[in-house]
Motif scaffolding. Structure first.
Motif, mmCIF file in Angstrom:
data_model
loop_
_atom_site.group_PDB
_atom_site.id
_atom_site.type_symbol
_atom_site.label_atom_id
_atom_site.label_comp_id
_atom_site.label_asym_id
_atom_site.label_seq_id
_atom_site.Cartn_x
_atom_site.Cartn_y
_atom_site.Cartn_z
ATOM 1 N N TYR A 1 0.848 -1.202 0.000
ATOM 2 C CA TYR A 1 0.000 0.000 0.000
ATOM 3 C C TYR A 1 0.886 1.257 0.000
ATOM 4 O O TYR A 1 0.656 2.195 -0.765
ATOM 5 C CB TYR A 1 -0.937 -0.005 1.213
ATOM 6 N N VAL B 1 1.091 4.434 -2.774
ATOM 7 C CA VAL B 1 0.735 5.837 -2.487
ATOM 8 C C VAL B 1 1.981 6.711 -2.275
ATOM 9 O O VAL B 1 1.871 7.845 -1.803
ATOM 10 C CB VAL B 1 -0.225 5.955 -1.267
ATOM 11 N N PHE C 1 2.919 1.582 11.400
ATOM 12 C CA PHE C 1 1.512 1.388 11.729
ATOM 13 C C PHE C 1 0.738 1.326 10.419
ATOM 14 O O PHE C 1 1.294 1.576 9.354
ATOM 15 C CB PHE C 1 0.985 2.532 12.608
ATOM 16 N N PRO D 1 -4.595 4.938 8.150
ATOM 17 C CA PRO D 1 -6.053 4.771 8.140
ATOM 18 C C PRO D 1 -6.624 4.601 6.740
ATOM 19 O O PRO D 1 -7.571 3.838 6.537
ATOM 20 C CB PRO D 1 -6.569 6.063 8.775
ATOM 21 N N LEU D 2 -6.015 5.290 5.759
ATOM 22 C CA LEU D 2 -6.546 5.185 4.394
ATOM 23 C C LEU D 2 -6.288 3.810 3.783
ATOM 24 O O LEU D 2 -6.979 3.416 2.844
ATOM 25 C CB LEU D 2 -5.954 6.286 3.511
ATOM 26 N N THR E 1 -9.265 2.011 4.861
ATOM 27 C CA THR E 1 -10.389 2.463 4.035
ATOM 28 C C THR E 1 -10.317 1.832 2.650
ATOM 29 O O THR E 1 -11.347 1.489 2.066
ATOM 30 C CB THR E 1 -10.390 3.999 3.897
ATOM 31 N N ALA E 2 -9.101 1.700 2.126
ATOM 32 C CA ALA E 2 -8.931 1.105 0.793
ATOM 33 C C ALA E 2 -9.533 -0.296 0.767
ATOM 34 O O ALA E 2 -10.213 -0.667 -0.194
ATOM 35 C CB ALA E 2 -7.448 1.063 0.428
ATOM 36 N N ILE F 1 -13.344 0.059 0.869
ATOM 37 C CA ILE F 1 -13.905 0.491 -0.417
ATOM 38 C C ILE F 1 -13.874 -0.665 -1.422
ATOM 39 O O ILE F 1 -14.817 -0.872 -2.188
ATOM 40 C CB ILE F 1 -13.121 1.706 -0.979
ATOM 41 N N LEU G 1 -15.277 10.056 6.366
ATOM 42 C CA LEU G 1 -14.494 9.112 7.165
ATOM 43 C C LEU G 1 -14.256 9.652 8.563
ATOM 44 O O LEU G 1 -14.116 10.873 8.740
ATOM 45 C CB LEU G 1 -13.119 8.881 6.526
ATOM 46 N N GLU G 2 -14.199 8.766 9.505
ATOM 47 C CA GLU G 2 -13.760 9.123 10.854
ATOM 48 C C GLU G 2 -12.791 8.045 11.320
ATOM 49 O O GLU G 2 -13.107 6.860 11.312
ATOM 50 C CB GLU G 2 -14.954 9.213 11.815
ATOM 51 N N PHE G 3 -11.601 8.491 11.692
ATOM 52 C CA PHE G 3 -10.576 7.556 12.171
ATOM 53 C C PHE G 3 -10.626 7.525 13.697
ATOM 54 O O PHE G 3 -10.371 8.541 14.345
ATOM 55 C CB PHE G 3 -9.183 8.000 11.717
ATOM 56 N N LEU G 4 -10.915 6.371 14.239
ATOM 57 C CA LEU G 4 -11.130 6.289 15.687
ATOM 58 C C LEU G 4 -9.920 5.755 16.444
ATOM 59 O O LEU G 4 -9.690 6.140 17.584
ATOM 60 C CB LEU G 4 -12.355 5.409 15.969
ATOM 61 N N LYS G 5 -9.184 4.864 15.828
ATOM 62 C CA LYS G 5 -8.053 4.221 16.516
ATOM 63 C C LYS G 5 -6.939 3.961 15.525
ATOM 64 O O LYS G 5 -7.197 3.573 14.386
ATOM 65 C CB LYS G 5 -8.500 2.855 17.073
ATOM 66 N N LEU G 6 -5.708 4.139 15.976
ATOM 67 C CA LEU G 6 -4.559 3.747 15.168
ATOM 68 C C LEU G 6 -4.438 2.224 15.264
ATOM 69 O O LEU G 6 -4.597 1.657 16.357
ATOM 70 C CB LEU G 6 -3.303 4.426 15.722
#
Lengths: 142, 131
Positions: free
Chosen positions: B32, B36, B43, B46-47, B50-51, B54, B76-81
Motif C-alpha cells: 500500500y 501511495v 503502523f 487509516p486510508l 479504508t482502501a 472500499i 471518514l472518521e478515524f477512531l483508533k490507530l
C-alpha cells in the motif's frame, strides 16, 4: 511522525505533489484489491463515457491524508474526520497538487478542534477533490 | 450469507452485506505504501484500511449491466490507530438509494472493527451509477 507544535487560524497545509501513472493505479489496485475495470482495463475504460482509465478516488484521498498526517501527526491518524467530494477523475499523466489550510480553530474548555479545508487539483487547474477535515487538537499542537 | 448475490434492484436501505475480513499484514502495508508513495511508519495508515473497505464495497455492490460505478464522495472518521498484523472486519450496509434522471446513487455506510470488536473507523461512501 512529525507535526506542527502549534496550529493557527489560516495556517497553510501542504502542498503534496504527486504524479499519477497507470503503473501507480495498477499498484494501488493490487494493494487494495479494487480491480474495477474503469481503473485497470484500458480498452474497457476507453469505451466508457470517461474515455480512459481513471485513478481510484481513494488514491487522491491518500495524498490528502498524507498532508494531514504531516501537519497533525497522531491527532489526525486517531481522531481525524473528513468529508470529500470527487469532482473530476484523476487520470494517468496528471500531476496532482494537494493543499489546504486551517479554516478556523474552535476552542472549548477542555478540547479544541482545527477545522480545515483542502483541495486537490491537476496541472490544468481542474479541481479533482475538495473537502473539509476536522482534527481534535492535542496538548502537543493546541 | 445470502444464498445468491443480491441484485441492484433488491438493495434497499438497511440491507447489510456479509462482513469482509482483511489481515493488515506487513506485506499488505508495504504494498500500500509503495502504491501511495508513502513511507512505512510502523503502523497501518487509516486510508489503507479504508482502501480495503472500499474494495469490499465495490465488490459487494451489484452494478447493473452496462453501468460503471464511480466513487462520488466519501466521509471518514478515524477512531483508533491500528498496528500492523491486525485483522479487521468491514461491515457495509445500504444507507440510502437515490434515482435522479439517468443517475442512480447508492450511499453506503461502513464500519471497521478490529478483532475483539473495537471500532477503528467509520464512514459513508456515495457511489454513482450513471446509466
Amino acid at each position: 511522525m512529525e507535526m506542527e507544535k502549534e496550529v493557527k487560524d489560516g495556517q497553510a497545509l501542504g502542498p503534496v505533489v504527486r504524479l499519477i501513472t497507470q503503473e501507480k493505479i495498477k499498484l494501488y489496485a493490487e494493494a487494495s484489491g479494487d480491480f474495477n475495470p474503469i481503473h485497470v482495463d484500458e480498452s474497457f475504460a476507453a469505451r466508457t463515457p470517461l474515455g480512459g482509465t481513471i485513478a481510484h478516488g481513494m488514491l487522491s484521498l491518500a495524498y490528502v491524508s498524507e498532508m494531514m498526517t504531516s501537519a497533525f501527526g497522531r491527532a489526525w491518524l486517531a481522531g481525524g474526520k473528513l468529508r470529500a467530494k470527487f469532482k473530476e477523475p484523476a487520470r494517468p499523466g496528471d500531476t496532482l497538487t494537494i493543499s489546504g489550510n486551517v479554516d478556523c480553530i474552535e476552542k472549548g474548555d477542555d478540547v479544541s478542534y482545527a477545522n480545515c479545508v483542502f483541495g486537490c487539483h491537476n496541472q490544468k487547474g481542474d479541481i479533482i477533490v475538495t473537502g473539509e477535515a476536522v482534527v481534535k487538537l492535542t496538548d502537543d499542537n493546541k | 450469507m445470502p444464498d445468491k448475490p443480491v441484485t441492484y434492484e433488491e438493495l434497499t436501505p438497511g440491507y447489510k452485506f456479509p462482513p469482509a475480513t482483511y489481515e493488515l499484514s506487513a506485506p499488505f502495508v508495504s504494498k500500500y505504501m509503495q502504491a501511495v508513495d508513502g513511507v512505512d511508519a510502523g503502523f497501518v495508515p487509516p486510508l489503507a484500511i479504508t482502501a480495503c473497505a472500499i474494495a469490499a464495497m465495490t465488490k459487494s455492490v451489484p452494478v447493473p449491466p452496462g453501468t460503471i460505478a464511480i466513487h462520488a464522495s466519501q466521509e471518514l472518521e478515524f477512531l483508533k490507530l491500528v498496528s500492523v498484523g491486525t485483522t479487521v472486519e468491514c461491515h457495509i450496509g445500504v444507507a440510502q438509494k437515490i434515482a435522479r434522471g439517468k443517475m442512480n446513487m447508492v450511499i453506503l455506510g461502513v464500519e471497521v472493527f478490529a478483532k475483539g470488536g473495537e471500532k477503528v473507523q467509520s464512514g459513508r461512501a456515495t457511489i454513482a451509477l450513471p446509466t
